[in-house]
Motif scaffolding. Structure first.
Motif, mmCIF file in Angstrom:
data_model
loop_
_atom_site.group_PDB
_atom_site.id
_atom_site.type_symbol
_atom_site.label_atom_id
_atom_site.label_comp_id
_atom_site.label_asym_id
_atom_site.label_seq_id
_atom_site.Cartn_x
_atom_site.Cartn_y
_atom_site.Cartn_z
ATOM 1 N N SER A 95 -43.237 9.370 27.129
ATOM 2 C CA SER A 95 -43.138 8.444 25.996
ATOM 3 C C SER A 95 -43.261 6.996 26.472
ATOM 4 O O SER A 95 -43.837 6.154 25.787
ATOM 5 C CB SER A 95 -41.815 8.645 25.256
ATOM 6 N N GLU A 96 -42.740 6.710 27.675
ATOM 7 C CA GLU A 96 -42.833 5.354 28.213
ATOM 8 C C GLU A 96 -44.281 5.021 28.576
ATOM 9 O O GLU A 96 -44.747 3.901 28.376
ATOM 10 C CB GLU A 96 -41.941 5.214 29.449
ATOM 11 N N PHE A 97 -44.976 6.018 29.125
ATOM 12 C CA PHE A 97 -46.391 5.815 29.458
ATOM 13 C C PHE A 97 -47.188 5.476 28.202
ATOM 14 O O PHE A 97 -47.956 4.507 28.167
ATOM 15 C CB PHE A 97 -46.940 7.078 30.114
ATOM 16 N N LEU A 98 -47.015 6.276 27.176
ATOM 17 C CA LEU A 98 -47.765 6.066 25.935
ATOM 18 C C LEU A 98 -47.417 4.727 25.302
ATOM 19 O O LEU A 98 -48.296 4.002 24.816
ATOM 20 C CB LEU A 98 -47.487 7.213 24.962
ATOM 21 N N GLU A 99 -46.144 4.379 25.312
ATOM 22 C CA GLU A 99 -45.729 3.102 24.720
ATOM 23 C C GLU A 99 -46.302 1.927 25.507
ATOM 24 O O GLU A 99 -46.771 0.945 24.922
ATOM 25 C CB GLU A 99 -44.204 3.006 24.690
ATOM 26 N N GLU A 100 -46.273 2.030 26.826
ATOM 27 C CA GLU A 100 -46.799 0.960 27.672
ATOM 28 C C GLU A 100 -48.290 0.736 27.404
ATOM 29 O O GLU A 100 -48.754 -0.403 27.334
ATOM 30 C CB GLU A 100 -46.588 1.324 29.152
ATOM 31 N N ILE A 101 -49.010 1.817 27.233
ATOM 32 C CA ILE A 101 -50.453 1.713 27.019
ATOM 33 C C ILE A 101 -50.781 1.235 25.607
ATOM 34 O O ILE A 101 -51.491 0.242 25.408
ATOM 35 C CB ILE A 101 -51.129 3.066 27.303
ATOM 36 N N TYR A 102 -50.261 1.938 24.616
ATOM 37 C CA TYR A 102 -50.690 1.661 23.240
ATOM 38 C C TYR A 102 -50.043 0.423 22.631
ATOM 39 O O TYR A 102 -50.500 -0.067 21.598
ATOM 40 C CB TYR A 102 -50.462 2.896 22.368
ATOM 41 N N SER A 103 -49.010 -0.101 23.255
ATOM 42 C CA SER A 103 -48.434 -1.358 22.771
ATOM 43 C C SER A 103 -49.189 -2.563 23.319
ATOM 44 O O SER A 103 -49.085 -3.664 22.776
ATOM 45 C CB SER A 103 -46.957 -1.456 23.166
ATOM 46 N N LYS A 104 -49.954 -2.354 24.386
ATOM 47 C CA LYS A 104 -50.646 -3.477 25.022
ATOM 48 C C LYS A 104 -52.156 -3.429 24.868
ATOM 49 O O LYS A 104 -52.813 -4.467 24.778
ATOM 50 C CB LYS A 104 -50.293 -3.521 26.515
ATOM 51 N N MET A 105 -52.727 -2.229 24.854
ATOM 52 C CA MET A 105 -54.177 -2.104 24.866
ATOM 53 C C MET A 105 -54.736 -1.898 23.462
ATOM 54 O O MET A 105 -54.226 -1.097 22.688
ATOM 55 C CB MET A 105 -54.593 -0.940 25.767
ATOM 56 N N GLU A 106 -55.787 -2.646 23.152
ATOM 57 C CA GLU A 106 -56.474 -2.519 21.868
ATOM 58 C C GLU A 106 -57.932 -2.159 22.124
ATOM 59 O O GLU A 106 -58.514 -2.559 23.125
ATOM 60 C CB GLU A 106 -56.395 -3.830 21.082
ATOM 61 N N GLY A 107 -58.502 -1.414 21.216
ATOM 62 C CA GLY A 107 -59.913 -1.064 21.348
ATOM 63 C C GLY A 107 -60.149 0.402 21.080
ATOM 64 O O GLY A 107 -59.372 1.077 20.396
ATOM 65 N N TYR A 108 -61.220 0.891 21.643
ATOM 66 C CA TYR A 108 -61.647 2.286 21.489
ATOM 67 C C TYR A 108 -61.843 2.815 22.890
ATOM 68 O O TYR A 108 -62.809 2.468 23.574
ATOM 69 C CB TYR A 108 -62.942 2.321 20.676
ATOM 70 N N PHE A 109 -60.918 3.636 23.380
ATOM 71 C CA PHE A 109 -60.919 3.943 24.797
ATOM 72 C C PHE A 109 -60.302 5.303 25.108
ATOM 73 O O PHE A 109 -59.530 5.865 24.342
ATOM 74 C CB PHE A 109 -60.140 2.865 25.574
ATOM 75 N N SER A 110 -60.683 5.809 26.265
ATOM 76 C CA SER A 110 -59.982 6.914 26.917
ATOM 77 C C SER A 110 -59.995 6.601 28.402
ATOM 78 O O SER A 110 -60.876 5.889 28.886
ATOM 79 C CB SER A 110 -60.661 8.261 26.641
#
Length: 609
Positions: free
Chosen positions: A146-161
């Protein structure tokens, strides 16, 4: 855009050859750079270079490397030119992880600036390098999913994998918010790929990662967590594929694959064009004394549609001309204060480049729009914007056309915003409309294709035809006629609807095709219906392409008119929506007539001289 392929051996088998072959199968997704990250004696080693995976393997001797955990990538350059530094995989400051990515980060510039201020060492202009440094903060603790997902999706915007190789835990972590990621399973391997077709021969079972989910791959298999960080049951299906389709991502022709990639390409383009450069492009437009849009072929048709965008949204009327005509008739008017918007999907179009040399000598400013950021057009431009549609292999341009229209629309919106003609809220609403169009296109493509196939059956019996429209979609009629010629060798002419009765109508009869694109302007649309009826009464084959909720089109279908229903969208995005049925019609006609669709005779992808 890029291709991700990773493999973990459940025992101690070498997976480097598997990853190399997987990347080779993903080469259609880009081959500007290629690279792999391997785990050797508990540490990460990275091998990457400019070029295809075959060239990189030969140059770096990848066949001599052995590792049971390998993370690979093949790249199409959108952020940063195709150099070794910009190639994936990327690492953090401590070289404890390796990262590869697909898509684009729309807030890359802001993230990069912030990380540099925090003391991180960033060596490339590739947007996905910032992922490694964002992830770095989690490495010093036993973080939860959950921390990984929060760290990524709270900071990164766009269309990505993206996928991350962790050295200490000997595992690969991956997530996506849109671009497809597939995992594969066999008795020997656990795999990850941007395409299920690249898994052929290596996996017996496969599954797809849903947006917002996290997958952790280890020698024990995959573990998947939901967007809330909760573990879920891993479900897989038998991998049963036609090996003939592996090289083209599951499609018979590259052109069909690329048409089906239009929705995804629109989202990639939206994330790839960085806001600060878009604002600068808008200032160049609004500050110019005079503006020329130059291009050839499909790009010229995109430029013609863009002239409507600039006129209606920003009150600016650029001159649109073929790059072949520009040096003959317009150079005398070029000087300081002139802006030349040059469009070339390859960035190497000979007429465009020669025109730019002449314009720059006279003091003009160049705004380049290209799909290849390492091209000469990008280097010649004072400012360039990436089309970012991903590599296009088929000669008939499809997804690059719709993404080019989108970039030009974004520039027009930025110009309009800077002139105070629209508010920021309206600009954001229009950007959301692009996302909605991409989503609706993705959902409706199969249905549109079925209607285009039926229309192609009827047109295949004709000897020649017209593509007719008016207003904003008139240049689309020219583009539709070009696609029919390229993909099916069917002779067609683009006709402005107001000119239909001034000569062209003389050829309309049984055995002749008339393809009408319904104009988006109400007055023009009303004036087009009588022309459709005139063509129908001659016994000609009549096809009408228009928005799906147009009741009059349904009524026409009762009178023997073949209709193809496009996705409903706002007016300025209609050329993008309507282009897809035209492209599918040209493709299906070429298929019906057994033409070499991807490689039409006498034509090349980039006309360099």
């Amino acid at each position: 855009m890029g291709g991700i392929f990773a493999a973990i051996s459940k025992s101690s088998e070498n997976t480097v050859p598997i990853v190399i072959e997987g990347l080779r199968r993903l080469k259609y997704r880009g081959a500007d750079n290629s690279g792999i990250a391997v785990l050797l004696d508990g540490r990460i080693e990275i091998f990457k270079e400019v070029g295809s995976i075959e060239a990189v393997s030969a140059k770096l001797g990848l066949e001599n490397i052995s590792s049971r955990i390998v993370l690979g990538h093949t790249r199409f350059a959108t952020h940063g030119r195709p150099t070794v530094e910009n190639a994936h995989p990327h690492t953090d400051c401590g070289r404890r992880i390796a990262v590869v990515g697909d898509g684009a980060l729309s807030n890359y510039e802001d993230l990069r600036d912030k990380l540099l201020m925090e003391g991180h060492k960033i060596i490339s202009r590739s947007d996905f390098e910032v992922v490694a440094h964002i992830f770095e903060s989690l490495l010093n603790k036993e973080y939860r999913s959950s921390e990984f997902l929060e760290e990524i999706y709270s900071k990164m915007e766009g269309y990505f994998s993206f996928a991350v190789l962790e050295a200490e835990k000997q595992r690969i972590i991956a997530t996506t918010n849109g671009p497809k990621l597939f995992y594969g399973l066999s008795d020997k391997y656990v795999l990850l790929s941007s395409s299920q077709y690249a898994l052929h021969g290596f996996a017996d079972q496969y599954g797809v990662l849903s947006p917002g989910e996290l997958i952790i791959l280890s020698k024990d298999g995959p573990t998947i967590y939901t967007s809330e960080g909760l573990a879920k049951q891993v479900q897989s299906l038998p991998l049963q594929l036609d090996p003939i389709l592996v090289e083209k991502g599951g499609y018979k022709h590259h052109m069909l694959r690329e048409i089906n990639e239009v929705p995804e390409a629109l989202l990639r383009t939206l994330s790839s064009v960085q806001k600060r450069y878009l604002n600068l492009a808008g200032r160049l437009v609004t500050g110019a004394d005079n503006i020329y849009i130059i291009a050839n072929g499909t790009s010229l048709h995109a430029g013609m549609i863009a002239s409507y965008y600039f006129s209606e949204l920003a009150g600016i009327s650029p001159i649109v001309t073929s790059a072949a005509e520009f040096p003959l008739y317009y150079l005398e008017n070029v000087g300081p204060g002139t802006l030349v918007i040059a469009i070339s999907q390859s960035g190497e179009t000979g007429d465009v480049l020669s025109s730019l040399y002449e314009a720059k000598l006279r003091g003009a400013t160049i705004l380049g729009i290209t799909n290849y950021v390492g091209s000469r057009l990008a280097r010649l431009s004072n400012l360039y914007l990436p089309i970012a549609a991903g590599p296009e292999i088929a000669v008939p341009a499809t997804k690059t056309f719709t993404s080019t229209l989108q970039v030009l629309y974004l520039v027009a919106l930025s110009s309009s915003r800077q002139k105070g003609k629209i508010e920021e809220s309206e600009q954001k609403t229009r950007l959301e409309a692009i996302k909605k169009l991409a989503q609706n296109l993705d959902e409706r493509l199969a249905f549109i294709d079925s209607e285009a196939t039926k229309a192609a059956e009827k047109i295949s019996l004709c000897r020649s035809g017209y593509v007719v429209s008016r207003g904003l979609t008139y240049p689309l009629a020219l583009e539709g006629a070009l696609k029919l010629k390229e993909a099916s060798y069917f002779h067609a002419e683009g006709v402005e609807a107001g000119e239909f009765k001034h000569g062209p109508f003389v050829l309309v009869e049984q055995g002749f095709a008339t393809i009408f694109i319904m104009p988006v302007e109400k007055v023009s649309a009303e004036a087009t219906y009588p022309l459709i009826e005139m063509a129908r009464q001659t016994g000609a084959t009549v096809v009408v392409i228009g928005p799906e909720n147009n009741q009059k089109l349904l009524e026409l279908s009762q009178d023997g008119v073949t209709i193809i229903r496009a996705v409903e969208t706002e007016r300025h995005l209609a050329p993008i929506s309507l282009a897809v049925p035209l492209q599918l019609l040209a493709y299906r006609l070429g298929e019906k007539l057994n033409r070499p669709i991807d490689t039409p005779r006498h034509l090349v992808k980039a006309v360099t001289q």
